[in-house]
Design a protein around this motif. Sequence first.
Motif, short mmCIF file in Angstrom:
data_model
loop_
_atom_site.label_atom_id
_atom_site.label_comp_id
_atom_site.label_asym_id
_atom_site.label_seq_id
_atom_site.Cartn_x
_atom_site.Cartn_y
_atom_site.Cartn_z
N TYR A 1 57.03 17.28 42.98
CA TYR A 1 57.68 16.43 43.98
C TYR A 1 58.30 15.21 43.26
CZ TYR A 1 58.07 12.81 47.48
OH TYR A 1 58.54 11.78 48.24
N TYR B 1 64.47 21.74 58.50
CA TYR B 1 64.23 20.29 58.60
C TYR B 1 64.65 19.81 59.99
CZ TYR B 1 63.53 15.69 56.44
OH TYR B 1 63.06 14.45 56.09
N ASP C 1 65.74 17.06 61.52
CA ASP C 1 67.02 16.39 61.77
C ASP C 1 68.19 17.37 61.71
OD1 ASP C 1 65.56 14.12 61.90
OD2 ASP C 1 66.64 13.03 60.33
N ARG D 1 73.43 12.13 56.77
CA ARG D 1 73.28 11.14 55.69
C ARG D 1 74.26 9.98 55.88
NH1 ARG D 1 70.38 13.37 50.90
NH2 ARG D 1 70.79 11.31 50.09
N LYS E 1 72.94 7.67 58.56
CA LYS E 1 71.63 7.03 58.42
C LYS E 1 71.45 6.19 57.15
CE LYS E 1 66.71 8.04 58.89
NZ LYS E 1 65.68 9.04 59.10
N LEU E 2 72.05 6.66 56.05
CA LEU E 2 71.72 6.03 54.77
C LEU E 2 72.75 4.98 54.37
CD1 LEU E 2 70.61 9.21 52.83
CD2 LEU E 2 69.15 7.36 53.67
N ALA F 1 69.52 2.13 45.47
CA ALA F 1 69.34 3.34 44.66
C ALA F 1 68.61 4.40 45.49
CB ALA F 1 68.58 3.01 43.39
N GLY F 2 68.89 4.45 46.78
CA GLY F 2 68.22 5.41 47.66
C GLY F 2 66.77 4.98 47.89
N SER F 3 65.90 5.96 48.09
CA SER F 3 64.48 5.64 48.32
C SER F 3 63.92 4.96 47.09
CB SER F 3 63.69 6.92 48.57
OG SER F 3 64.29 7.67 49.58
N ASN G 1 57.11 9.23 48.44
CA ASN G 1 56.13 9.36 49.51
C ASN G 1 54.77 9.62 48.86
OD1 ASN G 1 57.97 9.17 51.68
ND2 ASN G 1 58.60 11.28 51.32
N TYR H 1 52.44 15.30 56.38
CA TYR H 1 52.90 16.67 56.11
C TYR H 1 51.95 17.30 55.10
CZ TYR H 1 57.02 14.87 58.40
OH TYR H 1 57.87 14.29 59.31
N PRO I 1 54.87 9.67 54.85
CA PRO I 1 56.17 9.02 54.61
C PRO I 1 56.02 7.54 54.25
CG PRO I 1 56.20 10.28 56.65
CD PRO I 1 54.77 10.21 56.20
N GLU J 1 60.07 5.48 42.74
CA GLU J 1 60.78 6.70 42.36
C GLU J 1 61.90 6.33 41.38
OE1 GLU J 1 62.25 9.39 45.57
OE2 GLU J 1 64.18 9.16 44.58
P1 NAP Z 1 63.01 11.41 57.47
O1 NAP Z 1 63.67 12.63 58.01
O2 NAP Z 1 62.98 10.17 58.27
O3 NAP Z 1 61.51 11.81 57.05
C1 NAP Z 1 60.66 10.86 56.42
C2 NAP Z 1 59.89 11.55 55.32
O4 NAP Z 1 59.11 12.57 55.91
C3 NAP Z 1 60.82 12.20 54.32
O5 NAP Z 1 60.79 11.45 53.15
C4 NAP Z 1 60.32 13.62 54.16
O6 NAP Z 1 59.79 13.90 52.88
C5 NAP Z 1 59.16 13.74 55.13
N1 NAP Z 1 59.40 14.92 55.96
C6 NAP Z 1 60.15 14.99 57.09
N2 NAP Z 1 60.09 16.24 57.60
C7 NAP Z 1 59.30 16.97 56.76
C8 NAP Z 1 58.86 18.32 56.76
N3 NAP Z 1 59.18 19.17 57.73
N4 NAP Z 1 58.06 18.72 55.75
C9 NAP Z 1 57.72 17.87 54.77
N5 NAP Z 1 58.10 16.57 54.73
C10 NAP Z 1 58.88 16.13 55.71
O7 NAP Z 1 63.64 11.07 56.03
P2 NAP Z 1 65.00 10.33 55.67
O8 NAP Z 1 64.68 9.06 55.05
O9 NAP Z 1 65.95 10.41 56.81
O10 NAP Z 1 65.55 11.28 54.51
C11 NAP Z 1 66.00 12.58 54.81
C12 NAP Z 1 65.89 13.45 53.58
O11 NAP Z 1 66.73 12.93 52.56
C13 NAP Z 1 64.48 13.51 53.00
O12 NAP Z 1 64.26 14.81 52.52
C14 NAP Z 1 64.52 12.52 51.86
O13 NAP Z 1 63.68 12.88 50.79
C15 NAP Z 1 65.98 12.60 51.41
N6 NAP Z 1 66.43 11.31 50.87
C16 NAP Z 1 65.99 10.97 49.64
C17 NAP Z 1 66.41 9.78 49.06
C18 NAP Z 1 66.00 9.43 47.66
O14 NAP Z 1 66.55 8.51 47.10
N7 NAP Z 1 65.08 10.12 47.09
C19 NAP Z 1 67.24 8.92 49.77
C20 NAP Z 1 67.62 9.29 51.03
C21 NAP Z 1 67.21 10.49 51.59
P3 NAP Z 1 60.70 14.33 51.63
O15 NAP Z 1 61.26 13.06 51.11
O16 NAP Z 1 59.72 14.95 50.71
O17 NAP Z 1 61.75 15.29 52.10
#
Ligand code: NAP
Length: 330
Positions: free
Chosen positions: A155, A187, A189, A215, A218-219, A228-230, A234, A255, A265, A326
Amino acid sequence: MKNLLAYNTFKINSTCDNLFEFYDIAGLKLLLTSYGSGVKVLGGGSNVLMMTSHFDTIFINRIKGIQILDENEDYCLVEVGAGENWHQFVMWAVYHNLGGLENLALIPGTVGAAPIQNIGAYGTEQQSSFVSLKALNRKGLFTTVFENAVCEFGYRDSVFKNELKDQFIITHVTYRFDKKPIANNSYKDVKEKLQSKNITHPSIKDIAETVIEIRSAKLPDPKVIGNAGSFFKNPVISKSAFENLVVNFPDMPHYLVDESFIKIPAAWLIDQSGLKGYRKGDTGTHINQALVIVNHGSATGEEIFDMAMHIQKVVFEKFKVTIEPEVNIW
Ligand code: NAP
Ligand code: FAD
């Protein structure tokens, strides 16, 4: 002296003495021979926080090219230059109806950085399509091929963030695409957005377009506000630690990772700690996404790092859970 503002999405105003771009392995070898193995390497600068105000030498990866190595009626093996833009590569695959990476549309940065933290989003990680990568050893200047199994993908993790940190520069990555792709809309969303558009049997193009819509809405866009994103991963905690925690926080989203571990989260932990939209000077958390630390204007790398440490401390005090960065701290 070169300014690095345009080379990192946090928009940190650091500088360096030497800034070079490399376009192939031969050029990279020459640069390493001249400037030594200890230089910094950047792709798109979207997963780096520059704490150091002045660097000696920075190389930027510009190795380009997309090449089909092998294909049959079921799959297609594609080698891509590590300096290609990730999102453009994903959209190239979607355009050719090659499935596997479409849920990872619109992630900033380069292809070469994708395996390093095993980028993931919306129910997919790059490791599920990853075959191998080619990388140049910084000291020995020899090229090595790393197959999927030896990359130790986890992860937001790989061997390149651990035992092999700063030892290799990735030059090419090979992915295996499915020619009869099955869309992954698991997923929440993504599923809901598709439903709202009355799409019941999504194609990979529908998935990519839907992810892009979610994206974009929301982002925070780094072109508008530095980030720099997240900032944090988690946290993944043991089942017994989770059972203790959930007594006091029964609404805590969670999860299952496997039978022993649970993922919480980090955004929820930060939000519940009262820090969503928190601001001090020119840094703080984003108003809509607590996990994203932002630069409102002229925050320094140190100020952003101090903010991150403050968030980590407040979350720990409330939940006794440590959230780890991260983002790569330079
Ligand atoms: P979100 O949908 O509000 O969900 C919050 C967190 O819950 C996420 O980080 C996600 O983990 C976890 N999650 C939600 N549904 C899940 C499932 N069915 N099974 C396992 N874990 C679940 O998240 P968000 O902030 O809007 O981001 C959406 C996606 O974009 C996520 O996958 C997130 O990782 C990715 N993202 C990553 C970054 C980065 O910089 N790394 C920035 C923006 C968005 P996971 O993070 O493990 O998916
Ligand atoms: P850089 O920031 O340039 O580098 C990151 C690290 O990798 C550095 O330590 C650098 O030295 C090293 N590195 C880079 N290229 C090479 C190479 N060729 N060889 C060896 N080392 C190298 N990440 C996700 O996982 N999922 C997301 O959904 C996601 N969303 C994001 C949204 C936004 C708005 C932003 C700003 C970031 C997001 N990220 C996400 C983080 C980031 O986009 C990824 O980590 C991306 O892979 C970083 O690529 P980069 O080229 O910008 O890497």
